[in-house]
Design a protein around this motif. Structure first.
Motif, PDB file in Angstrom:
ATOM      1  N   VAL A   1     -10.525 -46.855  28.843  1.00  0.00           N
ATOM      2  CA  VAL A   1     -11.497 -47.098  26.918  1.00  0.00           C
ATOM      3  C   VAL A   1     -12.682 -46.910  27.204  1.00  0.00           C
ATOM      4  O   VAL A   1     -13.226 -45.940  26.220  1.00  0.00           O
ATOM      5  N   ALA A   2     -13.134 -47.364  27.908  1.00  0.00           N
ATOM      6  CA  ALA A   2     -15.309 -47.622  28.225  1.00  0.00           C
ATOM      7  C   ALA A   2     -15.033 -46.474  28.497  1.00  0.00           C
ATOM      8  O   ALA A   2     -16.140 -45.541  27.613  1.00  0.00           O
ATOM      9  N   GLU A   3     -13.758 -45.628  29.076  1.00  0.00           N
ATOM     10  CA  GLU A   3     -15.049 -44.657  29.698  1.00  0.00           C
ATOM     11  C   GLU A   3     -15.121 -42.931  28.893  1.00  0.00           C
ATOM     12  O   GLU A   3     -15.223 -42.174  28.323  1.00  0.00           O
ATOM     13  N   LEU A   4     -13.068 -43.481  28.254  1.00  0.00           N
ATOM     14  CA  LEU A   4     -13.287 -42.260  26.722  1.00  0.00           C
ATOM     15  C   LEU A   4     -14.421 -42.409  25.504  1.00  0.00           C
ATOM     16  O   LEU A   4     -15.124 -41.950  25.150  1.00  0.00           O
ATOM     17  N   GLY A   5     -14.817 -43.898  25.571  1.00  0.00           N
ATOM     18  CA  GLY A   5     -15.670 -44.170  24.841  1.00  0.00           C
ATOM     19  C   GLY A   5     -16.816 -43.818  25.445  1.00  0.00           C
ATOM     20  O   GLY A   5     -17.797 -43.700  24.087  1.00  0.00           O
ATOM     21  N   GLY A   6     -17.193 -43.610  26.237  1.00  0.00           N
ATOM     22  CA  GLY A   6     -18.014 -43.050  26.756  1.00  0.00           C
ATOM     23  C   GLY A   6     -18.471 -42.205  26.692  1.00  0.00           C
ATOM     24  O   GLY A   6     -19.932 -41.217  25.859  1.00  0.00           O
ATOM     25  N   ASP A   7     -17.360 -40.706  26.334  1.00  0.00           N
ATOM     26  CA  ASP A   7     -17.724 -39.692  25.726  1.00  0.00           C
ATOM     27  C   ASP A   7     -18.337 -39.256  24.305  1.00  0.00           C
ATOM     28  O   ASP A   7     -18.635 -38.985  24.301  1.00  0.00           O
ATOM     29  N   LEU A   8     -17.063 -40.414  23.516  1.00  0.00           N
ATOM     30  CA  LEU A   8     -17.788 -40.458  22.119  1.00  0.00           C
ATOM     31  C   LEU A   8     -19.448 -40.652  22.325  1.00  0.00           C
ATOM     32  O   LEU A   8     -19.736 -40.121  21.386  1.00  0.00           O
ATOM     33  N   LEU A   9     -20.056 -41.247  22.766  1.00  0.00           N
ATOM     34  CA  LEU A   9     -20.857 -41.894  22.560  1.00  0.00           C
ATOM     35  C   LEU A   9     -21.980 -41.178  22.720  1.00  0.00           C
ATOM     36  O   LEU A   9     -23.126 -40.951  21.480  1.00  0.00           O
ATOM     37  N   ALA A  10     -21.827 -40.256  24.180  1.00  0.00           N
ATOM     38  CA  ALA A  10     -22.796 -39.768  24.237  1.00  0.00           C
ATOM     39  C   ALA A  10     -22.673 -37.975  23.023  1.00  0.00           C
ATOM     40  O   ALA A  10     -23.367 -37.598  22.485  1.00  0.00           O
ATOM     41  N   LEU A  11     -22.038 -37.679  22.459  1.00  0.00           N
ATOM     42  CA  LEU A  11     -21.424 -36.487  22.122  1.00  0.00           C
ATOM     43  C   LEU A  11     -22.225 -37.516  20.084  1.00  0.00           C
ATOM     44  O   LEU A  11     -23.205 -37.012  19.605  1.00  0.00           O
TER      45      LEU A  11
END
Length: 255
Positions: free
Chosen positions: A65-75
Motif C-alpha cells: 500500500v505504501a508503494e502504491l501510495g508513493g506513486d500517487l504522492l509523486a503524481l
C-alpha cells in the motif's frame, strides 16, 4: 521499489478545486464515467490508473500500500497539487485512506466507497495473485466480476458488465497480482485516527466482498466520519446506483 509514473487525466474547469478519483482493483478510470457529469460541473477531476491498469506501467513483484501510495504522492507533486479532495473505491479507498492519514494538511475532503481499512482473508488475495501470475486476469475473471453487480442489474444492463469484464481482462497480470499482494498485507486500521479530512463512508447493501459491516467499522475509526448504506447495489456501487452515490459525493465533496 521505484515510484511508477501513473497514467492520469484531468477533466473539468481548469481553476476549480481538484478532486482525485481512485478506482477499484481491476477497474480503470473509466469506472468513474457515471460520476463525471456531476463532478465536473464545479470541480477539476483528476483520474488515475493503478499499476498495470490502462497505460500505467506494471513492475514485477509484490506491491505494498505504501508503494502504491508513493506513486500517487509523486503524481500529486508533479501536478503541483497542494490541496485536493479524494474519492476512492475498493483498493482506491484504502489508498485514499493512506493518503489522508499521511498528508492530513493536503486532503480537503474524503469519500470512501465499498472499501475497508483491512480486507481479510489474506489467503484469498494471495491465491488471486498466484492464479493471475500463472494465467492472467482471464483466470480469475469469473470469480472477481460476479461480485460487481446484483443479478437484477446484470439482467437490465448486460452491456455494462460486458464492457467492464473486457477492461478487466486487459489488465496486466503483473499489475493485478502485485495489487492483490498489497491488499493481502494492507492494514490501515492504526492510521485511521490520523485522518483529519471530513469523511463520508459509503457501503453497498448487497456487496458480497465488503458488506456494510466493513464500512461501519471504517467510519467508526475515522474521527467524525459519516456512514451511508446504499440499497440495491453490489460492489461497484458507484456504477449500479450512480444516482444516489452522485448525490452523496456532490453534497460532500463539492460543498
Amino acid at each position: 521499489m521505484a515510484v511508477v509514473p501513473l497514467q492520469y487525466r484531468f477533466d473539468g474547469p481548469r481553476h476549480a478545486p481538484v478532486v482525485l478519483l481512485l478506482p477499484h482493483l481491476g477497474a480503470k478510470w473509466s469506472m468513474w464515467e457515471p460520476q463525471m457529469p456531476d463532478l465536473t460541473r464545479d470541480l477539476r477531476v483528476l483520474r488515475v490508473n493503478h499499476r498495470g491498469h490502462g497505460g500505467s506501467p506494471a513492475p514485477q513483484g509484490a506491491y505494498s500500500v505504501a508503494e502504491l501510495g508513493g506513486d500517487l504522492l509523486a503524481l500529486l507533486d508533479t501536478c503541483e497539487l497542494e490541496r485536493f479532495s479524494v474519492i476512492g473505491a475498493g483498493l482506491g479507498g484504502m489508498l485514499a485512506t493512506w493518503l489522508a492519514a499521511r498528508e492530513p494538511d493536503r486532503v480537503h475532503r474524503l469519500a470512501l466507497l465499498a472499501t475497508s481499512a483491512w480486507a481479510p482473508p489474506a489467503r484469498r488475495w494471495q491465491r488471486l495473485a498466484s492464479q493471475t501470475r500463472a494465467g492472467g486476469t482471464v483466470a480469475v475473471v469469473e470469480e472477481v466480476t460476479r461480485s460487481w453487480f446484483t443479478p437484477a442489474f446484470v439482467d437490465r444492463r448486460p452491456d455494462i458488465l460486458a464492457r467492464m469484464v473486457e477492461e478487466f481482462e486487459s489488465v496486466d497480470r503483473q499489475g493485478y497480482a502485485g495489487c492483490c499482494d498489497a491488499l493481502a498485507e494492507g492494514d490501515q486500521r492504526a492510521a485511521l485516527s490520523r485522518v483529519r479530512a471530513p469523511t463520508v463512508v459509503v457501503s453497498a447493501a448487497h456487496d458480497p466482498v465488503l458488506p456494510p459491516g466493513h464500512g461501519r467499522r471504517l467510519s467508526n475509526g475515522i474521527p467524525g466520519a459519516r456512514f451511508e448504506v446504499v440499497s440495491g447495489a453490489a460492489h461497484l456501487v458507484n456504477v449500479e446506483r450512480a444516482d444516489r452515490v452522485n448525490e452523496l459525493l456532490v453534497a460532500h465533496v463539492a460543498s
